[in-house]
Design an enzyme around this catalytic site. Structure first.
Site, short mmCIF file in Angstrom:
data_model
loop_
_atom_site.label_atom_id
_atom_site.label_comp_id
_atom_site.label_asym_id
_atom_site.label_seq_id
_atom_site.Cartn_x
_atom_site.Cartn_y
_atom_site.Cartn_z
N ARG A 31 -6.75 -1.16 -7.10
CA ARG A 31 -7.25 -2.13 -6.11
C ARG A 31 -7.54 -1.39 -4.80
O ARG A 31 -8.68 -1.08 -4.49
CB ARG A 31 -6.25 -3.27 -5.89
CG ARG A 31 -6.89 -4.55 -5.30
CD ARG A 31 -7.22 -4.48 -3.82
NE ARG A 31 -6.04 -4.19 -3.01
CZ ARG A 31 -6.09 -3.93 -1.72
NH1 ARG A 31 -7.25 -3.91 -1.08
NH2 ARG A 31 -4.99 -3.65 -1.05
N ASP A 32 -6.48 -1.03 -4.07
CA ASP A 32 -6.71 -0.39 -2.78
C ASP A 32 -7.48 0.92 -2.94
O ASP A 32 -8.32 1.27 -2.11
CB ASP A 32 -5.35 -0.13 -2.09
CG ASP A 32 -5.49 0.07 -0.58
OD1 ASP A 32 -6.60 -0.10 -0.05
OD2 ASP A 32 -4.49 0.41 0.07
N HIS A 50 4.04 -0.07 2.12
CA HIS A 50 2.71 0.39 1.68
C HIS A 50 2.21 1.40 2.72
O HIS A 50 1.87 1.03 3.84
CB HIS A 50 1.77 -0.82 1.58
CG HIS A 50 0.35 -0.47 1.23
ND1 HIS A 50 -0.13 -0.53 -0.06
CD2 HIS A 50 -0.70 -0.07 2.00
CE1 HIS A 50 -1.40 -0.18 -0.06
NE2 HIS A 50 -1.78 0.10 1.17
N HIS A 74 -0.14 4.89 3.91
CA HIS A 74 -1.33 5.71 3.70
C HIS A 74 -1.04 7.11 4.24
O HIS A 74 -0.21 7.30 5.12
CB HIS A 74 -2.54 5.10 4.40
CG HIS A 74 -3.17 4.00 3.61
ND1 HIS A 74 -4.49 4.03 3.20
CD2 HIS A 74 -2.66 2.84 3.14
CE1 HIS A 74 -4.76 2.93 2.51
NE2 HIS A 74 -3.69 2.19 2.47
N CYS A 95 -9.78 5.10 4.38
CA CYS A 95 -9.51 4.37 5.61
C CYS A 95 -10.86 3.93 6.16
O CYS A 95 -11.72 4.78 6.42
CB CYS A 95 -8.79 5.27 6.61
SG CYS A 95 -8.55 4.50 8.21
N ASN A 99 -4.23 6.40 0.11
CA ASN A 99 -2.85 5.98 -0.12
C ASN A 99 -1.95 7.18 -0.36
O ASN A 99 -2.41 8.28 -0.67
CB ASN A 99 -2.80 5.07 -1.36
CG ASN A 99 -3.41 3.70 -1.09
OD1 ASN A 99 -2.74 2.82 -0.55
ND2 ASN A 99 -4.67 3.53 -1.44
#
Lengths: 314, 314
Positions: A21-22, A215, A217, A248, A257
């Site tokens: 997803r991300d 979460h 990054h 980003c 991530n």
């Protein structure tokens, strides 16, 4: 009924693969449905159990998530595996509740400025959406967890610094609104370990025995250091992505991530058993590498391998 | 006379650029003398003050360090800048003492196996060399510091695990033999933050008010996390290299030293003032990038830049 401790058992670490997803949020070319299914199955075979698989949005906006239902079914077919998906409005939540997804993720921004810019709603309205989605869930035949993810929790690309107290207040509101679990996200990678220790420590006190999600990054190289500090502060559920996929939106070309392979290594060196086979996990990189040759995969363990002359699991 | 606290002032952090030595240790093509001088001057202008510039070895063995004397002179010409260079035997030490180098680095292996394989001497003989070099220094007109760097202090590519007590005992022997300062090196990047916290904590207790050096590699992605933990445990002198230059002889293609740009960012987010301008430091990457196009430069801050919407120096 599935409770939060069924999905995130107490007393152990949970790592969640958010690369599907991300990690695919910003890409133009994305893997085929079949390749994503293979990615999930191979990571599952390596020991991964938690997968964020997509977002319930019109396929025209995010074609990479058009197959979110198939992804959820793919995870559903694997014993003791759990799927998460984003729902950014009531319609998305209704669609999610028509599936067997294990967790619906709502996003709340830590700052008013980002909330307006990103979702065209106030933070209070975002918390209200969490409440609405929780009620929709309660009235449905389904029992997914409701996750309130607090974006920009460590600093905002628009508003700048974010005080930990501000995030904790928002986390409390989300829990009061019916969220089963809250996440704190360093969406643009501003955090350093001191800040992570402060906020994760406050979250540990707020949530007590309940899990919460961190979460992170790696936008500025602090991903693993921040994860290490979060673990020290009591966090037990951490997100990462294979090869550090994801970027980003405010820093084109930036790292994404936290790299899952390195995160597994970190946890194991700290004495947290992840249940993940690092060599098998690393081998899964071949799938996104083949499907998205234009995307750079990050990670140091994948280059060097774990130490071969010591039993590296401490 | 220059003492250890003149070069490593108490109560503040010191970062040391080792890219010009450790970063060039394994490369086949290396920058010209002029480019290396420019690299030193540009990093100095960005705020860097400590440079490891080469090794006193026959030029036939390591042509990249044939110009070590010119590098030392380049640093000497810069006010309040300090040069370090390796001397691996008495001849190298004698050559070093004929220059104005500020610090002579002797290497002692943490394990008998690596000591024999790397230097064809026992650990006791390596400590004796430290004693000999300290005496040579005392009898010379020069006053460089004698640094005993303990290689494989966090695990050995041959012998495997290394107990912290074993490293501390060796550090004590080196100090007793006349070393002014001791370094602990994760030569092959086996360390995780828990181990670094244990060993750095023990070094802080051993060295008391005296500085010691922590030299970390990012071979398995733990570099910044390990540096963060070392700082927490009281370490105040850390090595890094521009772009993470340097590799691992036992893992071809692996990432190298801790990335200096990310290390500066880490320190600043933790409230340690480095005196280094991150934008200016990042710009220096152009020099090794142009001179060694075949070498990959690492680092996340260089991709994303520091946060622009907050005062990131905490």
């Amino acid at each position: 009924m599935t409770g939060v401790l069924d999905i995130y058992p107490a007393g152990r670490i949970t790592l969640r693969e958010v690369g599907l997803r991300d990690g695919l949020q910003l890409v133009k070319n994305f893997p085929s449905t079949q390749a994503k299914q293979e990615w999930i199955r191979c990571e599952y075979a390596a020991g991964m159990r938690h997968f964020e698989v997509g977002s319930f949005l019109p396929a025209s906006r995010m074609p990479q998530f058009a197959d979110v239902r198939e992804m959820i079914e793919t995870v559903e077919a694997l014993p003791s595996a759990f799927s998460m998906a984003l729902a950014l409005n009531e319609r998305g939540a209704a669609d999610a509740l028509a599936t067997g997804v294990n967790e619906i993720v709502c996003v709340v921004s830590a700052t008013e400025e980002h909330s307006q810019a990103n979702a065209r709603r106030t933070r209070a309205e975002a918390v209200d959406l969490v409440r609405t989605v929780a009620r929709m869930r309660d009235g449905s035949g389904r029992r997914p967890l409701i996750n309130a993810g607090i974006a920009m929790a460590f600093g905002c690309s628009i508003a700048g610094a974010v005080a930990p107290a501000q995030v904790i207040a928002l986390a409390e509101q989300c829990l009061e609104a019916g969220a089963d679990i809250v996440g704190i996200a360093d969406t643009v990678g501003f955090a350093g370990p001191r800040q992570v220790g402060e906020l994760a420590g406050a979250m540990t006190r707020l949530c007590d025995a309940r899990p919460y999600i961190v979460h992170l990054h790696d936008t500025r190289g602090m991903g693993i250091a921040n994860a290490s500090t979060a673990l020290d502060a009591g966090a037990r559920v951490l997100d990462g992505s294979l090869g550090g996929l994801g970027g980003c939106p405010f820093a084109p070309g930036a790292t994404g991530n936290v790299v899952m392979e390195d995160l597994v290594y970190l946890c194991e060196t700290k004495g947290f058993r992840t249940g993940i086979d690092l060599d098998a996990l690393t081998a899964v990189r071949e799938i996104p590498a083949a499907e998205m040759p234009q995307e750079q995969l990050f990670g140091a363990v994948a280059r060097a391998g774990p130490p071969r002359t010591i039993v590296w699991r401490s």
